[in-house]
Design an enzyme around this catalytic site. Structure first.
Site, PDB file in Angstrom:
ATOM      1  N   ASP A 107      13.952   4.753  11.342  1.00 35.46           N
ATOM      2  CA  ASP A 107      12.853   4.134  12.074  1.00 35.46           C
ATOM      3  C   ASP A 107      11.935   5.215  12.606  1.00 35.46           C
ATOM      4  OD1 ASP A 107      11.162   2.723  13.749  1.00 35.46           O
ATOM      5  OD2 ASP A 107      12.756   1.787  14.925  1.00 35.46           O
ATOM      6  N   ILE A 108      10.728   5.337  12.052  1.00 34.35           N
ATOM      7  CA  ILE A 108       9.823   6.412  12.441  1.00 34.35           C
ATOM      8  C   ILE A 108       9.131   6.144  13.778  1.00 34.35           C
ATOM      9  CG2 ILE A 108       9.429   7.456  10.206  1.00 34.35           C
ATOM     10  CD1 ILE A 108       7.076   4.803  11.644  1.00 34.35           C
TER      11      ILE A 108
ATOM     12  N   ASP B  84      10.967   3.845   4.404  1.00 36.04           N
ATOM     13  CA  ASP B  84      10.826   2.415   4.683  1.00 36.04           C
ATOM     14  C   ASP B  84      12.091   1.934   5.364  1.00 36.04           C
ATOM     15  OD1 ASP B  84       8.708   0.135   3.369  1.00 36.04           O
ATOM     16  OD2 ASP B  84      10.555  -0.606   4.279  1.00 36.04           O
TER      17      ASP B  84
ATOM     18  N   THR C 218      -1.562  -7.413   0.179  1.00 32.90           N
ATOM     19  CA  THR C 218      -0.215  -7.001   0.547  1.00 32.90           C
ATOM     20  C   THR C 218       0.476  -8.160   1.260  1.00 32.90           C
ATOM     21  OG1 THR C 218      -0.772  -6.206   2.777  1.00 32.90           O
ATOM     22  CG2 THR C 218      -1.129  -4.668   0.954  1.00 32.90           C
TER      23      THR C 218
ATOM     24  N   LYS D 276      -4.550  -0.827  15.947  1.00 33.57           N
ATOM     25  CA  LYS D 276      -5.340  -0.153  14.917  1.00 33.57           C
ATOM     26  C   LYS D 276      -6.552   0.573  15.507  1.00 33.57           C
ATOM     27  CE  LYS D 276      -2.971  -1.053  11.208  1.00 33.57           C
ATOM     28  NZ  LYS D 276      -2.243   0.051  10.535  1.00 33.57           N
TER      29      LYS D 276
ATOM     30  N   TYR E 135      -2.460  -6.417  16.994  1.00 35.68           N
ATOM     31  CA  TYR E 135      -2.716  -5.602  15.805  1.00 35.68           C
ATOM     32  C   TYR E 135      -4.050  -4.869  15.925  1.00 35.68           C
ATOM     33  CZ  TYR E 135      -3.504  -4.690  10.778  1.00 35.68           C
ATOM     34  OH  TYR E 135      -3.758  -4.108   9.559  1.00 35.68           O
TER      35      TYR E 135
ATOM     36  N   LEU F 177       0.810  -1.203   0.000  1.00 38.20           N
ATOM     37  CA  LEU F 177       0.000   0.000   0.000  1.00 38.20           C
ATOM     38  C   LEU F 177       0.851   1.263   0.000  1.00 38.20           C
ATOM     39  CD1 LEU F 177      -2.803  -1.027   2.509  1.00 38.20           C
ATOM     40  CD2 LEU F 177      -3.179  -0.337   0.140  1.00 38.20           C
TER      41      LEU F 177
ATOM     42  N   ASN G 292       1.672   4.850   7.361  1.00 41.26           N
ATOM     43  CA  ASN G 292       1.288   3.557   6.780  1.00 41.26           C
ATOM     44  C   ASN G 292       2.116   2.396   7.309  1.00 41.26           C
ATOM     45  OD1 ASN G 292       0.188   1.794   4.393  1.00 41.26           O
ATOM     46  ND2 ASN G 292       2.415   1.742   4.154  1.00 41.26           N
TER      47      ASN G 292
END
Length: 302
Positions: A73-74, A38, A205, A175, A171, A19, A100
């Site tokens: 690394d965000i 990334d 994905t 989310k 997860y 994505l 994302n």
């Protein structure tokens, strides 16, 4: 290139594949200059051997667009700060953040280790919060300097976060947190010219190919409803100035379908006006449940 994002600078996290890559390419096709982030890790977050961000940035440049790779690394303060700094140092402005990045470590709850819980919450929830925080600080400073932006943040939640998903407690919790974070950010940041929305996408994905293998197989011919590129047009619109007035919303999207998700709303209620006994509370709750809509089933528990 020209399009609805002409002149805008957009950062997309987790943009090396799936994505994120589709979003980065779609923004570039609409005239945006793109910071392609990334870390290059595997599906479970372990280090990878290549640089998918550099490949996507090169792909954009080969098509005539402008892009720069960002490999930090965000989910760290330093990495998130450098994402914003890269946009400003390279292009002199920053307009849109698309959060994302993420990975999976699926287990049933009784087998879910603390490390797997922490890792997934870190990349998804903290990996949304930190870039958002640093971007918002920049846009607040711009507004205070008399340069109110038309800034946009697009977060990535999931049906798992809205309804739950068996085997994905970590997860789903992350989310769900992103969906709530989106609402709070939209309420707090509007005064600085920032609109914040989220998408709950369904697409083929690395993260979904095993969970939905049958439903997500590419068709032999015709429209491929599960292609990640189908999600990107909505993301591009939300990230553009054309989306003025749309904020604090969660959109479920797949193929050619877009749904505005309406979240929690008060249902049946009653008020005695004084404290209930446990027996009264039970009787009241059962009566209210009988009048309430049945909840949507959790994914994997249908």
């Amino acid at each position: 290139m020209s399009g609805i994002c002409e002149g805008r600078v957009v950062a997309v996290t987790g943009a090396g594949r799936g994505l994120g890559r589709a979003h980065a390419l779609a923004f570039a096709a609409e005239g945006a200059r793109v910071v392609v982030n990334d870390l290059g890790v595997g599906l479970d977050g372990t280090p990878g051997a290549d640089s998918p961000a550099a490949r996507v940035a090169a792909e954009i440049r080969a098509a005539g667009g402008e892009a720069v790779a960002h490999g930090a690394d965000i989910a760290t303060p330093e990495g998130a700060a450098s994402l914003v700094r890269t946009a400003l140092d390279t292009y002199g402005r920053f307009d849109t953040l698309v959060n994302n990045a993420g990975f999976l470590r699926d287990r049933m709850l009784v087998n879910l280790g603390e490390d797997d819980w922490d890792a997934v919450l870190r990349v998804h929830l903290k990996g949304h919060f930190l870039p958002l925080r640093h971007a918002a600080a920049h846009w607040r400073a711009e507004t205070r300097a008399g340069r109110r932006p038309a800034a946009r943040i697009v977060n990535t939640t999931s049906g798992a976060g809205l309804l739950g998903s068996a085997g994905q407690g970590n997860y789903s919790a992350a989310k769900a947190g992103i969906a709530a974070l989106t609402l709070v950010a939209a309420a707090e940041l509007g005064r600085y010219g920032v609109q914040v929305n989220a998408i709950a996408p369904a697409a083929r994905t690395r993260m979904t190919e095993h969970t939905f293998a049958d439903a997500m197989a590419p068709p032999a011919s015709g429209f491929d409803a599960m292609a990640p590129e189908n999600v990107s047009p909505l993301v591009v619109w939300l990230g553009s100035a054309a989306s003025e007035g749309a904020t604090g919303r969660v959109f479920e999207t797949a193929g050619g379908r877009i749904t505005v998700m309406e979240g929690w709303h008060p249902g049946p209620t009653t008020d005695k006006g004084t404290r209930l006994t446990p027996e009264e509370a039970g009787e009241t709750a059962r009566a209210l449940l009988a009048a309430a809509r049945d909840p949507e089933p959790v994914y994997g528990a249908r």
